[in-house]
Design a protein around this motif. Structure first.
Motif: not given
Lengths: 338, 338, 338, 338
Positions: C113, C116-117, C120, C299, C301, C315-316, C320
């Motif tokens: 996670i 991913r964050v 973004s 958030v 995944h 969701y990621p 985004d």
């Protein structure tokens, strides 16, 4: 109105505020402390919008000091109002019990219930002929025929009639049959309606709006009083809160608060506030213990087949037990059952 | 309706509940688990009072499953409703801005403001001719003369008119001058009035009651829709909470909730919700960002001398800046300003 | 404190009130109007219980005028506070985004996670190691191991760490791993805890209690500030109202209100306020549009298998898209994403 | 859990929901009606987050059916719990009165008050040694010395002791002096604290949080019960609503609601709920009339000089009159004063 200046307000800011207050017709008294300046603005405009002053640079807070109601205030009649409604006094030492079904369903139904509640000691018969339902698909009441059944049943058992008026256009019709005109919670701030009720010839029972503060409720009473009708009875019926275990939260403390702020009689309607039969009895007792001038209770001889709100209606036998209990509670606090 | 029996309910209690459900016309599906029995009661009575079942011995909980509204539900028109009001579409990609003073005060006042808001990009002119005031001692509006001034000012600047109707008896009068009939928060559950609006020829802007749940608000829309008027625009304007720093708490989340539950357009009125000018701008932006189909904003060229609610009215220059900001915000989420 | 006497108060009553105010150490300024007398009592006791004066015969109303907080007030630092947390500035022009799961569940989960964050555009990683659950039978968090995973994941992706401390005894432990100590809504008035946080070496993110007024929230900030920790970030997360369609009602208007009353930065947490994924995105946008200094977003995944609050986690890919939208909204109001 | 599918849900959507429910360990019972399909999901996971199911396509609504609490439920002990605390029974026919000052201020003060309330018929002495104050600048209590004074005064007048514990770290200290450990409203959801109280050797008086639903309150009781401490007494003390005329709104209806949902004794604290002396007496009477197992009343021999909350404390003579009134009210409903 009290105007509190910010700690760092400049002298020219203070003077600007004073100037504006004068322009609006206020007398201004200035108090300059070590940290802050406070202005007392004394005037005669109950409807002045104090937010106008709040927005002036240098102003920290504004407090309104004039109560927005006058005729409804305790100061207007220190000893409390007592209304004599065809021989039944409300607001006096006697606690008045109003009982009956949610809606008038038939001549036989209302007569059966009237007989039972009269025997147990009620003094008023309640019952709706016009029903404000939140669904357009629900039973909407019998209309004028219902009013006739209600009046006849009350007369047959020496009861007075209280029933709801929903609209300006119904006032003159309902006045022909009722002793007290009931205004529902959803109409508490229907101001054009309140003005008309100020000209009505019968006393008004004004229910508290579901989200109305006590001050707003008294302001609505003021509308009726200022129209010339001096007989307003207040009725607490529950306010909306976050709690979902009960339909509404009956604000029992409104009873002593009203007793201090106003001279008007106050009764309570636990049936609508609570919404389910098994909690109506303890809450009715609580309202009497808190000093209410009366209670309004839904009673139905066959609640399982009632056309509306059967779940919150007491069986006649439950009502009878309740009457005995509140008789003792009234005595405990130096009152009687009217 | 789902009926959950108590863990220790006896077989005869379960059968008694089933019998009563049948008597009320429900189909019953029984699920018996290890710990509990659950009954699904499927029927066609949207107004059935589920508390009647809650009171039967052995019943633990009852859940209503049919939404009480149908015509207002998203399922009724999946793609969302778009109303074309004299060429201005609401509910479509374009965000509609309605602006104007709290009350129409004079021909000149409304004309001055109409010119300014039209220039900044508003599409509707707002302004009250009948004012529901909580004090009987306050300014109550210009009446029909105000409606005439409003219509003329709007026409002169290519704006549509939205204005409040306070009462059943005013509908036909206001319809002559307005493009959209506004129903105030205090009338949201005035059911006799809602029924009449169901027969009106103009779209209705229905404000949310101060203590109304979203479900009740949609139910009130249902009243109008079921009467035959399919054009209802919802308007969030703040709910009453314990917070006192703002007049009401603008429930911005009602916007995405309504978008999911209903096909009706929803706009927001931050001026009344917040009640003080300096917070109106950020809240208007927030509502657009949350997906509102429009906003209604109070604007006054001389708010310090407005006859009502001046403190919550924007100056025309502030409104102009706001229009530029919401133009960009609408773009950020794939929309435009109508 | 402003003391308003009743219209009919006698001169000896007025003098008695003045005498008592003197005894309590107040300077008293008297304003005698035609109808009423008003006393301004200026003093240095922020904790004086004004109800003591309210009970004196002849007194109608008492208004407190001193704000109960000083260090948290806007007047204390007009230009607004900006905190530099390891290079990320909060309270400045840049809007700070904090993102991550409700709870740290495993090393792999938090690392996935975090990656991913960070990609973004988030600057802080959030995630609970100690979970205050309303049921004693629910997942309670990984404890110190969770903190280690969280710190490592954040470091690997150039993120700062914000995580909850539940208790006085955990402060020193959490300080070892976190950049910001989060205080949950339920602890907002745990005063012994707040005092200890006043001695902490890390900034505190103070969530608003579910039933706390803005004034009480600032008073809780004052507890921390007065203990010596000048870095308090406020976080709006929803208040409890009668509306049940959302878990809480996110009070978006608290953002502009705080901006006026206090110099402290304010962010918003729409995930907890709304409680269901599909409404989190519009509400996050709304908070930025209203002027928040940041948002905190859940958030995950794989939210369908999250150990807690999966239903409110984005969701990621949704996150985004949200980042792109709030980038544009920030620009629209003259800000940027930090 | 009951899962209601949307009217237009496809068969494959229904099957997908069933599959996910099976994966989460639920037994599924399907009811297919003419308009809608309803699924009953029976399982053993009280903490399952039903919002996860709400988000699945085709799902309209989800209702939880398992009560989240078990040990606190009425079903666990049908006849109601009675706790014998050193000879004073609570939860039995006798109504228990607890009285004393807000805070222990000195040996003499607490002794004077103990003598007075014992003489009037109280069975418990209350008084705080640790005070949770919303301002960091207020009197914070005498600490352990206060506990010693409290215990000695109670013993001298044959009273039991109830006093607040503010924190996990204070439990063992307070247990040495108190008969009942009081948990304040602000700590009602301090779960780490509740767990520790589950191991305490003394009964716990659990005040309702200011914004807590009755279900959440019982869930907090469950935390203590599940830790092994079976003696929890509930205390209603007012909830936060929009009404500002009273400090909080005492939810009197919580008394009959708790009596139906739980076997635990319930008392009421009108002093904190109402916050001003003249309304405490009627509200105390109301709580007894509604069926409370006891009341807790603040009494001070010199309230004008009390260090905290003097304005809500009764004079001893008022308390004496109240005792006589509630004696009669208890009799009216078939109870006695313990």
């Amino acid at each position: 109105m009290i105007v509190v200046l910010e700690p760092g307000a400049t002298e020219s800011q203070v003077e600007h505020v004073i100037k504006i207050l004068y322009e609006h017709g206020f007398d201004v008294h200035r108090s300059t402390g070590v940290r802050q300046t406070v202005l007392g603005a004394i005037g005669v405009r109950p409807d002045f919008d104090h937010r106008q002053i709040e927005l002036i640079p240098g102003v920290a807070e504004v407090h309104r000091i004039t109560d927005p109601y006058k005729l409804a205030a305790r100061a207007f009649r220190r000893e409390g109002s007592v209304f004599d409604i065809g021989g039944v006094k409300i607001g006096d030492k006697g606690v008045v019990v109003m009982a009956g079904p949610c809606a008038v369903e038939s001549e036989e139904q209302i007569n059966t219930i009237a007989a039972r509640v009269a025997k147990s000691g009620a003094r008023f018969l309640r019952g709706g002929a016009f029903k404000p339902r939140s669904s357009p698909y629900s039973f909407q009441g019998l209309g004028e025929e219902g009013l006739k059944f209600l009046r006849a049943a009350a007369d047959a058992h020496q009861l007075k009639v209280v029933t709801e008026v929903m609209d300006r256009s119904q006032i003159s019709l309902v006045e022909k049959y009722a002793d007290v005109l009931q205004v529902g919670a959803r109409n508490m701030q229907n101001f054009t309606f309140l003005k008309e009720l100020g000209k009505a010839s019968k006393p008004v029972l004004l229910k508290r709006g579901m989200a109305a503060t006590i001050e707003e409720w008294l302001m609505s009473a003021e509308y009726i009083l200022s129209g010339g009708n001096s007989q307003v009875i207040l009725c607490e019926r529950g306010i909306r809160t976050f709690e979902t275990a009960t339909r509404n939260t009956l604000d029992v403390s409104a009873i002593p608060v009203i007793k201090k702020k106003s001279h008007l009689p106050i009764i309570a309607d636990p049936s609508h506030g609570i919404g389910i039969r098994d909690k109506v009895v303890p809450m009715a007792r609580a309202c009497i213990a808190a000093g209410a001038d009366g209670v309004m209770i839904e009673v139905h001889h066959d609640p399982d087949h009632a056309k509306s709100d059967g779940a919150q209606s007491l069986y006649p036998d439950q009502f009878d037990v309740l009457m005995k209990e509140i008789h003792l509670i009234a005595q405990a606090i130096g009152r009687v059952i009217a």
